[in-house]
Design a protein around this motif. Structure first.
Motif, short mmCIF file in Angstrom:
data_model
loop_
_atom_site.label_atom_id
_atom_site.label_comp_id
_atom_site.label_asym_id
_atom_site.label_seq_id
_atom_site.Cartn_x
_atom_site.Cartn_y
_atom_site.Cartn_z
N PRO A 63 -27.62 -1.21 13.32
CA PRO A 63 -26.98 -0.05 12.91
C PRO A 63 -25.49 -0.09 13.31
N ASP A 64 -24.74 0.66 12.43
CA ASP A 64 -23.16 0.52 12.57
C ASP A 64 -22.57 0.52 14.08
N LYS A 65 -23.33 1.16 14.92
CA LYS A 65 -22.64 1.58 16.20
C LYS A 65 -23.04 0.36 17.30
N TYR A 66 -23.54 -0.89 16.61
CA TYR A 66 -23.48 -2.23 17.29
C TYR A 66 -22.70 -3.07 16.50
N LEU A 67 -21.77 -3.80 17.23
CA LEU A 67 -20.99 -4.99 16.58
C LEU A 67 -21.77 -6.12 16.81
N THR A 68 -21.62 -7.02 16.06
CA THR A 68 -22.40 -8.41 16.32
C THR A 68 -21.38 -9.47 16.06
N ALA A 69 -21.90 -10.66 16.66
CA ALA A 69 -20.98 -11.92 16.48
C ALA A 69 -21.91 -12.95 16.56
N TYR A 70 -21.96 -14.02 15.76
CA TYR A 70 -22.82 -15.10 15.72
C TYR A 70 -22.21 -16.48 15.71
N ILE A 71 -22.43 -17.08 16.84
CA ILE A 71 -21.52 -18.29 17.12
C ILE A 71 -22.71 -19.56 16.92
N ASP A 72 -22.51 -20.32 16.13
CA ASP A 72 -23.30 -21.60 15.94
C ASP A 72 -22.72 -22.92 16.56
N LEU A 73 -23.08 -23.19 17.82
CA LEU A 73 -22.59 -24.45 18.62
C LEU A 73 -22.69 -25.93 17.93
N SER A 74 -23.55 -25.90 16.97
CA SER A 74 -24.06 -27.05 16.28
C SER A 74 -22.78 -27.43 15.50
N LYS A 75 -22.10 -26.28 14.91
CA LYS A 75 -20.87 -26.63 14.21
C LYS A 75 -19.60 -27.17 14.84
N ILE A 76 -19.46 -26.39 15.92
CA ILE A 76 -18.49 -27.11 16.93
C ILE A 76 -18.70 -28.49 17.44
N TYR A 77 -20.13 -28.77 17.71
CA TYR A 77 -20.28 -29.82 18.38
C TYR A 77 -20.16 -30.97 17.41
N GLY A 78 -20.70 -30.68 16.19
CA GLY A 78 -20.38 -31.67 15.06
C GLY A 78 -18.90 -31.95 14.76
N ALA A 79 -18.40 -30.93 14.69
CA ALA A 79 -16.64 -31.08 14.48
C ALA A 79 -16.18 -32.15 15.56
N VAL A 173 -24.55 -13.34 19.75
CA VAL A 173 -25.80 -14.62 19.59
C VAL A 173 -25.19 -15.95 19.87
N ILE A 174 -25.47 -16.75 20.44
CA ILE A 174 -25.16 -18.17 20.62
C ILE A 174 -26.18 -19.09 20.43
N ASP A 175 -26.14 -19.77 19.25
CA ASP A 175 -27.12 -20.46 18.59
C ASP A 175 -27.03 -22.09 18.89
N GLU A 176 -28.00 -22.58 19.04
CA GLU A 176 -28.31 -24.01 19.48
C GLU A 176 -27.33 -24.30 20.77
N PHE A 177 -27.69 -23.34 21.82
CA PHE A 177 -27.21 -23.29 23.06
C PHE A 177 -27.26 -24.42 23.88
N GLN A 178 -28.50 -25.09 23.62
CA GLN A 178 -28.76 -26.42 24.41
C GLN A 178 -27.89 -27.35 24.43
N LEU A 179 -26.95 -27.17 23.28
CA LEU A 179 -25.80 -28.07 23.34
C LEU A 179 -24.61 -27.95 24.39
N SER A 356 -29.17 -36.87 26.69
CA SER A 356 -28.77 -36.47 25.38
C SER A 356 -29.77 -36.07 24.51
N LEU A 357 -30.85 -36.77 24.31
CA LEU A 357 -31.94 -36.53 23.37
C LEU A 357 -32.81 -35.41 23.87
N LEU A 358 -32.89 -35.16 25.42
CA LEU A 358 -33.49 -33.86 25.60
C LEU A 358 -32.76 -32.77 25.60
N ASN A 359 -31.61 -32.94 25.71
CA ASN A 359 -30.60 -31.79 25.44
C ASN A 359 -30.65 -31.20 24.11
#
Ligand code: ADP
Ligand code: MG
Length: 394
Positions: A63-79, A173-179, A356-359
């Motif tokens: 609902p509008d009363k909640y603001l949201t933000a979505y962060i994808d760490l794989s994007k910055i990790y790749g960059a 939301v912090i996605d791919e947080f294992q990075l 690194s592979l585990l992470n």
């Protein structure tokens, strides 16, 4: 409807299937933000199982009363070519919060003076905020100012809620947080988030990533001695069951028909992982009943299309990581000593790349300290490529 998405589609509701239980569990806990109870979440599950899709749907439906933000760490990790730093992560969180407030003029006008005051208090001198649109913040001296910048970023969401009467909560939301495990001091970073979030009653963080629910990182963040010490709500997103898979295909791709054996084969190939269900089902012939043979052939001939989510990951690995994965494809009972003995690298190099592979959620520990690939389809792909081309993919 007669098509299945192979990426996360724009029209979420049109393609999203089920997950009713997970959605209501998560939403029930998020809705406590109204009562100044901020839960923190940890959502795990295999790559391709639908974590990102689920969270996008959940954010979308708030609902509008909640603001949201979505962060994808794989994007910055790749960059960043694998060099993730605390500053980069904090800056990304700030950017996304900023995007959220800039979307809403009224909200923005409401909170403008509060943010300016906060900035003055912090004496964030290096950030020129005369024109307070946060998009214009220059962040040249992040290093000297990391502490202030992180304080500013971490306190901003609660400040926004406190200064806007219509807003009751902020969901991040912090996605791919294992990075985050590749940071120099990952625990310090989790403790940082913990220390701010425990004093914020209207900000919920949702960490999600392609890791197993018993992974080392889970312990680091939510284990007894971890930053959140077991206080995070933990959910594992499971693959579709056989019944769900059947229902999903009947409903969404009714032209597709299976023999009984064909469906069994389909399910054992995809293991109920929606990413594989969608990509394999999309290329099966729809004018005939698919039997085991057709499924096997289709997989063999189109394996690249089916493992599409792995192609990107594979391309981002170092040659040593690829060598280790291939070693695990070709050998059973692989443990650390075997890798150290059979591969020509120093012990510290072996440890570094195994970590690194585990992470990255590509391999996991078995109960007897052996390493296995987390996803059998990755193995299948490599075997088929080797069989067809005589070499493994570069
Ligand atoms: N609930 C669902 N309904 C329909 N398709 C789904 C669902 N969950 C996932 N998918 C499909 O699987 C793909 C992978 O999902 P994604 O959320 O990216 O997985 P994860 O983030 O767990 O790696 C999506 O692009 C989508 O095509
Ligand atoms: Mg994802």
């Amino acid at each position: 409807m007669n098509s299945l998405p192979v990426v996360i589609p724009k029209d979420i509701n049109k393609y999203f299937f089920n997950r009713k239980k997970e959605i209501s569990q998560i939403n029930a806990n998020l809705s406590l933000l109204d009562m100044d109870v901020a839960n923190q979440f940890l959502i795990t599950g295999y790559r391709g199982v639908g974590k990102t899709f689920l969270l996008k749907k959940i954010l979308n439906d708030q609902p509008d009363k909640y603001l949201t933000a979505y962060i994808d760490l794989s994007k910055i990790y790749g960059a960043q070519k694998g060099e993730l730093t605390e500053e980069k992560v904090i800056k990304e969180i700030l950017d996304k919060i900023n995007e959220t407030i800039n979307k809403d003029e009224k909200l923005y006008d409401n909170i403008k003076s509060h943010i300016t005051n906060f900035i003055n208090q912090l004496k964030l001198k290096n950030y020129d905020l005369s024109n307070i649109k946060l998009t214009h913040i220059e962040l040249p001296e992040i290093k000297d100012n990391y502490l202030k910048l992180s304080k500013f970023t971490m306190e901003l969401p609660q400040l926004i809620v406190d200064s806007s009467p219509d807003i009751k909560g902020f969901i991040i939301v912090i996605d791919e947080f294992q990075l985050l495990k590749s940071l120099k001091k990952p625990d310090a970073f989790f403790w940082l988030i913990r220390s701010y979030s425990q004093e914020q009653f209207n900000v919920s963080y949702i960490f999600t990533g392609s890791v197993s629910q018993t992974g080392e990182i889970i312990n680091m963040i939510n284990g007894q001695n971890g930053a959140f010490g077991g206080r995070m709500l933990q959910f594992n997103i499971d693959p579709f069951t056989k019944d769900q898979t059947k229902r999903y295909l009947n409903e969404r791709l009714s032209s597709l028909k299976f023999t009984d054996g064909g469906f069994e084969r389909f399910y054992s190939c995809t293991r109920g992982i929606p990413a594989y269900i969608n990509s394999l089902a999309s290329i099966l012939p729809s004018n005939i009943e698919c039997d085991e043979e057709i499924i096997k052939e289709t997989l063999l001939l189109n394996v690249d299309q089916i493992v599409i989510m792995w192609l990107y990951v594979w391309g981002s690995l170092t040659s040593i990581e690829k060598e280790m994965i291939i070693f695990m494809v070709e050998n059973e009972h692989v443990n650390w000593s075997l890798l150290a003995r059979e591969l020509n690298y120093s012990k510290s190099t072996i440890t570094k790349y195994v970590d690194s592979l585990l992470n990255k959620g590509i391999i996991e520990h078995t109960f007897n300290k052996e390493y296995v690939l987390s996803d059998k389809m990755l193995k299948t792909w490599l075997e088929i490529k080797y069989e067809n081309d005589g070499i493994y993919p570069a």
